[in-house]
Design a protein around this motif. Structure first.
Motif, PDB file in Angstrom:
ATOM      1  N   ARG A 155      12.580  96.731  73.289  1.00  0.00           N
ATOM      2  CA  ARG A 155      12.812  97.130  74.669  1.00  0.00           C
ATOM      3  C   ARG A 155      13.172  98.607  74.718  1.00  0.00           C
ATOM      4  N   SER A 197      14.962  87.046  90.037  1.00  0.00           N
ATOM      5  CA  SER A 197      14.999  85.796  89.291  1.00  0.00           C
ATOM      6  C   SER A 197      15.625  84.711  90.166  1.00  0.00           C
ATOM      7  N   ILE A 227       9.658  96.010  79.459  1.00  0.00           N
ATOM      8  CA  ILE A 227       9.520  94.764  78.708  1.00  0.00           C
ATOM      9  C   ILE A 227       8.069  94.371  78.497  1.00  0.00           C
ATOM     10  N   PHE A 259       4.398  84.350  80.798  1.00  0.00           N
ATOM     11  CA  PHE A 259       5.368  84.773  79.799  1.00  0.00           C
ATOM     12  C   PHE A 259       6.522  83.785  79.759  1.00  0.00           C
ATOM     13  N   SER A 260       7.018  83.535  78.569  1.00  0.00           N
ATOM     14  CA  SER A 260       8.269  82.798  78.433  1.00  0.00           C
ATOM     15  C   SER A 260       9.413  83.800  78.472  1.00  0.00           C
ATOM     16  N   GLN A 261      10.598  83.314  78.799  1.00  0.00           N
ATOM     17  CA  GLN A 261      11.756  84.196  78.903  1.00  0.00           C
ATOM     18  C   GLN A 261      12.525  84.323  77.593  1.00  0.00           C
ATOM     19  N   GLN A 262      12.682  83.227  76.883  1.00  0.00           N
ATOM     20  CA  GLN A 262      13.476  83.233  75.655  1.00  0.00           C
ATOM     21  C   GLN A 262      12.660  82.669  74.499  1.00  0.00           C
ATOM     22  N   TRP A 306      12.784  95.710  83.976  1.00  0.00           N
ATOM     23  CA  TRP A 306      13.741  94.635  84.192  1.00  0.00           C
ATOM     24  C   TRP A 306      15.135  95.230  84.322  1.00  0.00           C
ATOM     25  N   SER A 365      12.416  80.050  83.610  1.00  0.00           N
ATOM     26  CA  SER A 365      12.070  80.141  82.188  1.00  0.00           C
ATOM     27  C   SER A 365      10.723  80.803  81.944  1.00  0.00           C
ATOM     28  N   PHE A 367      11.008  86.679  75.124  1.00  0.00           N
ATOM     29  CA  PHE A 367      10.031  87.189  76.075  1.00  0.00           C
ATOM     30  C   PHE A 367       8.720  87.460  75.342  1.00  0.00           C
ATOM     31  N   ARG A 368       7.710  86.625  75.628  1.00  0.00           N
ATOM     32  CA  ARG A 368       6.400  86.786  74.997  1.00  0.00           C
ATOM     33  C   ARG A 368       5.348  86.101  75.853  1.00  0.00           C
ATOM     34  N   SER A 369       4.109  86.557  75.741  1.00  0.00           N
ATOM     35  CA  SER A 369       3.022  85.932  76.492  1.00  0.00           C
ATOM     36  C   SER A 369       2.666  84.602  75.844  1.00  0.00           C
TER      37      SER A 369
END
Length: 346
Positions: free
Chosen positions: A3, A311, A31, A78-81, A330, A59, A83-85
Motif C-alpha cells: 500500500r 463501506s 490499493i 475483490f476480497s477484503q481480507q 481508501w 467482505s 485485498f486481492r482480485s
C-alpha cells in the motif's frame, strides 16, 4: 499487496487560527493499480473505475473497469481480507454505469450506458440473463431495500421497474419530459427519489405513480447525487449541495457551499457527507442533525474521484476515478476528530 500512502492535505474551512488537530487524521492509500496494467491502455482514457459497490457484508468489492479492448468493459471482484482480485466478469460492450450485489451476495447486477442490464451468478461467474432498456444517458440504477426490484431511467423520461430475479419489466412510470437519474428508495421501498440534470428533484410513489417536485430558485445544473438510509444529497455545478430528509422533499435540511462537486456520498449512518472536487481533493462534512459542522479536505490522487462508496459499516470510503488507470484510494472515516463548529448553516 503493498500500500502506498499518496498524501494528505487537510484544512478546516471557516475556521481561522484553529489549533492543530491532535487526533489521528485519515490518509488515502493506493490499493489497486499494479494488477491490471494492460487495462490502462484503453482507447477512451485508461482502465479507470466506472462504478463500484460493496457486498452487504462488506467482505467483497465490485469494480467496473474499462479494459484494453475498445468493446470490453468488465467487472472485477475483490476480497477484503486479504485485498486481492478473486474474479472477473466479462460481457458488457459499453461503459458500466451501475453495479450492485443481490440475494445474499450470490448474484450481481450491472448496467451499462447502452442500456444493457446483466444479472450475474457469482457461483459460476457467468451471466444468468440480460435485458436492454433504451437509455437516455449513462446513469446508474436504484434498487429497492429488499433487492427485489431495480429502477432505471429511460430516454423518454420514464422510470422502468424490473424484477431482479429475471429482469422482467414490472411497471413503467412516466415522471418527466427529460431523462431522469434514479437515486434510491425510501426504507419502505414505496417511494423513489430521482432528479434531472436541469435540477428537478422528485419523489415518486411507485404504487400510485404520483410525484412531488422540488426546484431550487437558483440551482439549475445538477451534477451528482446520492441516497443513504433516510437522507439524500444533490450536488449542483453552481457550487452547492442540498441535503434532504427523505420524508421532506419540499425543504432541504442543509445547504452546503462547495467548490466544483464531481460526486458525493452520504455515509450509511447519515452522519458524514463525502464530496469529490475537480482539484482532486475529497471533502468530508459532518452533517448529522445539527446546522453547523466540520469540514476537512484530503488529497486523494492525481485525478478527480468520480466514484465514492462508503463501506457498509460507514467506517471507510473507497474513492476511484474514470481517468486513473485502475487506481483505488481508501481512507478511514475521521470519527475521532475533536469537533469544531464552522460558520456554515442551513
Amino acid at each position: 499487496m503493498n500500500r502506498l500512502v499518496v498524501g494528505l492535505m487537510a484544512s478546516i474551512l471557516g475556521i481561522s487560527g484553529a489549533n492543530p488537530i491532535h487526533a489521528q487524521l485519515p490518509t488515502f492509500e493506493l490499493i489497486g493499480g499494479k494488477d491490471h496494467k494492460a487495462d490502462a491502455k484503453h482507447p477512451d482514457g485508461g482502465g479507470g473505475v466506472r462504478a463500484s459497490c460493496f457486498s452487504s457484508s462488506g467482505s467483497m468489492i465490485a469494480l467496473a473497469i474499462a479494459t484494453h479492448k475498445s468493446d470490453q468493459y468488465d467487472l472485477v471482484l475483490f476480497s477484503q481480507q486479504p485485498f486481492r482480485s478473486i474474479a472477473r466478469l466479462s460481457g458488457h460492450r459499453r461503459k458500466i454505469t451501475g453495479v450492485a450485489f443481490l440475494h445474499n451476495d450470490e448474484r450481481l447486477i450491472s448496467l451499462s450506458e447502452d442500456g444493457e442490464i446483466i444479472l450475474w451468478s457469482l457461483k459460476t461467474n457467468q451471466a444468468k440473463c440480460k435485458k436492454t432498456i433504451p437509455m437516455g444517458m449513462g446513469v446508474p440504477f436504484a434498487m429497492t431495500p429488499d433487492g427485489s426490484q431495480i429502477a432505471v431511467g429511460d430516454k423518454a423520461g420514464n422510470l422502468v421497474m424490473l424484477n431482479t430475479n429475471d429482469l422482467k419489466v414490472t411497471s413503467t412510470i412516466p415522471v418527466s419530459r427529460e431523462p431522469v437519474i434514479p437515486l434510491g428508495f425510501d426504507p419502505t421501498g414505496s417511494q423513489i427519489i430521482h432528479f434531472t440534470l436541469t435540477g428537478k428533484i422528485r419523489s415518486t410513489n411507485i404504487g400510485t405513480k404520483r410525484s412531488e417536485l422540488y426546484v431550487h430558485e437558483k440551482l439549475k445544473n445538477a451534477a451528482c447525487g446520492h441516497l443513504s438510509a433516510d437522507r439524500f444529497a444533490i450536488g449542483f455545478e453552481e457550487g452547492a449541495i442540498l441535503v434532504f430528509d427523505i420524508g421532506n422533499i419540499r425543504n432541504p435540511a442543509l445547504v452546503i457551499p462547495v467548490d466544483s462537486p464531481v460526486n458525493c456520498a452520504i455515509s450509511p449512518k447519515n452522519d458524514w457527507l463525502a464530496v469529490s472536487h475537480l482539484d482532486s481533493t475529497i471533502q468530508y462534512v459532518l452533517i448529522g442533525k445539527q446546522t453547523k459542522f466540520l469540514s476537512l479536505r484530503l488529497e486523494s490522487g492525481p485525478w478527480p474521484s468520480s466514484n465514492l462508496v462508503f463501506s457498509p459499516d460507514g467506517k471507510s470510503l473507497l474513492a476511484s476515478s474514470h481517468f486513473d488507470p485502475f487506481a483505488m484510494y481508501w481512507t478511514n472515516i475521521p470519527t475521532t476528530w475533536p469537533i469544531r463548529k464552522t460558520p456554515w448553516g442551513k
